[in-house]
Design a protein around this motif. Structure first.
Motif, PDB file in Angstrom:
ATOM      1  N   HIS A 141     -49.650  52.377  31.317  1.00  0.00           N
ATOM      2  CA  HIS A 141     -50.791  53.251  31.029  1.00  0.00           C
ATOM      3  C   HIS A 141     -50.483  54.082  29.787  1.00  0.00           C
ATOM      4  N   HIS A 152     -59.003  56.873  32.532  1.00  0.00           N
ATOM      5  CA  HIS A 152     -57.705  56.252  32.276  1.00  0.00           C
ATOM      6  C   HIS A 152     -56.644  56.712  33.269  1.00  0.00           C
ATOM      7  N   LEU A 153     -55.800  55.749  33.669  1.00  0.00           N
ATOM      8  CA  LEU A 153     -54.597  56.093  34.414  1.00  0.00           C
ATOM      9  C   LEU A 153     -53.641  56.772  33.437  1.00  0.00           C
ATOM     10  N   ARG A 154     -53.123  57.930  33.813  1.00  0.00           N
ATOM     11  CA  ARG A 154     -52.322  58.713  32.878  1.00  0.00           C
ATOM     12  C   ARG A 154     -50.975  59.084  33.487  1.00  0.00           C
ATOM     13  N   VAL A 212     -56.184  46.831  34.357  1.00  0.00           N
ATOM     14  CA  VAL A 212     -54.843  47.328  34.653  1.00  0.00           C
ATOM     15  C   VAL A 212     -53.820  46.415  33.983  1.00  0.00           C
ATOM     16  N   PRO A 217     -57.220  58.379  26.906  1.00  0.00           N
ATOM     17  CA  PRO A 217     -56.059  57.541  27.202  1.00  0.00           C
ATOM     18  C   PRO A 217     -54.765  58.299  26.987  1.00  0.00           C
ATOM     19  N   PRO A 268     -54.033  50.627  27.795  1.00  0.00           N
ATOM     20  CA  PRO A 268     -54.849  51.713  28.382  1.00  0.00           C
ATOM     21  C   PRO A 268     -55.492  51.334  29.719  1.00  0.00           C
ATOM     22  N   SER A 269     -54.685  51.273  30.763  1.00  0.00           N
ATOM     23  CA  SER A 269     -55.216  50.967  32.090  1.00  0.00           C
ATOM     24  C   SER A 269     -56.265  52.000  32.478  1.00  0.00           C
ATOM     25  N   ALA A 270     -57.370  51.521  33.053  1.00  0.00           N
ATOM     26  CA  ALA A 270     -58.470  52.434  33.357  1.00  0.00           C
ATOM     27  C   ALA A 270     -59.368  51.843  34.428  1.00  0.00           C
TER      28      ALA A 270
END
Length: 539
Positions: A526, A353-355, A430, A364, A531-533
């Motif tokens: 994000h 996940h992008l955090r 995304v 996430p 939850p972009s991942a």
């Protein structure tokens, strides 16, 4: 074998030559169905050799000429290894008739005309293999579905059954490849073409900055080039290409196929679609994917090996030595591995996940503000490394210069405690919002080593028409890579990669005629609700 042949054998690590002398017969005339004359050269072991009278033929159809490096690589090197080699100039190129070269046009009819002519030659023993890279691979696919029985095998290398359509997704043009190939084919028969290409590189770069794109060929060449105009005005879904797209016929191909691809090749995604079409039809294709880009000599070496050691025995009615159907070079550990299928079994999708804080992790994020950046098509995010037509600057490179830009977001994992092995299809989800009716999303996966060097592994770009906060799915090109213990995984997010891809000007006008650039402000979400991942196939 000549001294240069011996050097090539050592440098390219080729199978040993079986013939000491090679002869070439120039400018053979082949009549196409419409009366146009195609010119060909035949390379063969010296005609006084008894063995030369019972050898299969390797057929190569090319728009790049029959002499020079290509003739030497495909003609001499294969003839030294047990083939007659028929090299045919496609219509409109290097002495073949038919007027100005029109890429992909009439290749199927011309290919079958060449095969019929070949069947009538006194030196032809009744067996032919199709081989060659890029456009030369496309000329294999166009005849493959209804190939005559004399065709015993084909080795398409860094290519696709629909060729140029690979670069023409709706609203998204792979400009660098299109422009460079258009200029190459338009100028290649001029005296000192290679030297002039180097001297005129700045003109080509200016052409890629030209707006509207429909005028790019005029800037680069001083005139319109038909292939460039065809591609600028007709995307891959346009019925305009119905006679040039052979992807629907791949499942009908009964000729044994061994595909040679590269992790950084411009055709990789399409070449894997061709592989899947064969598998779905119950065929047993072979697949080799190496660590190379489009013009890498290592790929040429692999294709020659496969032509000699796999296609050659099939053409002689023998059984090639066993090898697993899929052979992959696993980057990061620099190992060749064999598998039963693509993608290999045993790899499960894992979400990274992008955090917040530009971090990347398997959990996430909670509620955090989106990351924002601005994309200005007048100062576009540059492309660096990756899949390119030309060898210069292609493949894996250090991405730190582009990652320092304000229009590129990076999300980086903690230092890895263990190796992370990624083999298969890579994707990203995304969530974004933009203040223009159209934007692009570019996602790239990188490996950050212990010294901080960030090397690109795979990527892709999609066009987005955002409506509020939009979830965007990106299918990155597949990969086989091990992120080593002590390294970090990084994901880049940006809104362009120019000149590899044409700039999105922000107004959703037709790509060919849009001329006014608009600055676009983007937000990447994000949080728990968005939850972009990146999705990695991990073992």
């Amino acid at each position: 074998m000549t001294v240069t042949g011996w050097v090539a054998q050592r440098l390219l690590k080729l199978p040993p030559a079986t013939a000491r002398k090679v002869a070439v017969e120039r400018d053979l005339r082949i009549a196409a169905d419409d009366g146009v004359t195609l010119l060909a050269d035949r390379w063969s072991p010296a005609p006084d050799s008894d063995r030369a009278r019972d050898l299969p033929t390797a057929l190569v159809r090319t728009p790049y000429g029959r002499k020079g490096p290509l003739g030497w690589l495909m003609g001499r090197l294969l003839a030294e290894r047990g083939f007659h080699v028929l090299m045919v100039s496609t219509r409109g190129t290097f002495g073949s008739g038919g007027g100005e070269f029109r890429a992909m046009r009439q290749e199927r009819a011309d290919g079958h005309a060449v095969l019929r002519w070949l069947a009538d030659q006194p030196w032809f023993n009744g067996s032919v293999v199709l081989t060659g890279a890029s456009y030369l691979g496309y000329t294999q696919w166009v005849v493959a579905a209804d190939a005559p029985v004399q065709v015993k095998a084909m080795v398409p290398h860094v290519t696709s059954s629909r060729l140029a359509m690979t670069f023409l997704r709706p609203g998204r043009i792979e400009l660098e490849t299109l422009m460079n190939w258009s200029v190459l084919t338009a100028r290649q028969e001029r005296p000192y073409a290679s030297l002039r290409a180097m001297l005129e590189r700045k003109k080509v770069e200016a052409a890629m900055h030209t707006l509207p794109l429909a005028d790019g060929d005029k800037v680069a060449l001083g005139r319109e080039w038909p292939f460039y105009q065809d591609c600028i005005h007709h995307d891959q879904d346009d019925p305009y290409w119905k006679d040039e797209d052979f992807s629907d016929t791949v499942g009908d191909v009964k000729v044994p196929v061994s595909s040679i691809a590269g992790w950084y090749d411009i055709f990789l995604a399409d070449q894997l679609k061709d592989y899947h079409a064969l598998v779905a039809a119950g065929r047993p294709p072979r697949l080799t994917i190496g660590p190379w880009a489009h013009s890498d000599p290592r790929g040429i070496s692999a294709a020659i090996w496969e032509t000699v050691r796999w296609a050659g025995p099939l053409a002689r009615g023998a059984k090639p030595g066993y090898r697993a159907p899929v052979r992959l070079f696993v980057m990061g550990v620099k190992q060749w591995r064999e598998f039963d299928q693509w993608p290999p079994a045993g790899y499960a999708q894992q979400r990274w996940h992008l955090r917040e804080g530009n971090a990347l992790g398997q959990e996430p994020a909670a509620f955090v503000a989106p990351s924002a950046f601005t994309y200005d098509p007048s100062d576009p995010t540059p492309s660096i490394g990756g899949a390119k037509l030309e060898a210069r600057g292609a493949g894996p490179v250090d991405n730190r210069p582009v990652e320092r830009r304000s229009d590129v977001l990076t999300f980086t994992s903690d230092v890895l405690a263990n190796d992370v092995e990624v083999i298969g299809e890579v994707a990203a989800e995304v969530w974004l919002r933009a203040d223009r009716p159209s934007c692009d999303l570019f996602v790239r996966l990188c490996d950050v080593d212990r010294k901080g060097r960030s090397v690109n592994i795979c990527d892709d770009l999609v066009k987005v028409r955002p409506d509020g906060i939009a979830k965007v799915s990106v299918e990155l090109t597949p990969t086989a890579h091990v992120f080593r213990r002590g390294h970090r995984i990084r994901v880049q997010v940006s809104a362009g990669a120019f000149p590899r891809y044409a700039r999105n000007l922000g107004n959703d006008e037709p790509v060919a005629t849009a001329a006014t650039p608009y600055v676009t402000n983007l937000e990447i979400f994000h949080d728990a609700a968005h939850p972009s991942a990146i999705l990695l196939p991990v073992k």
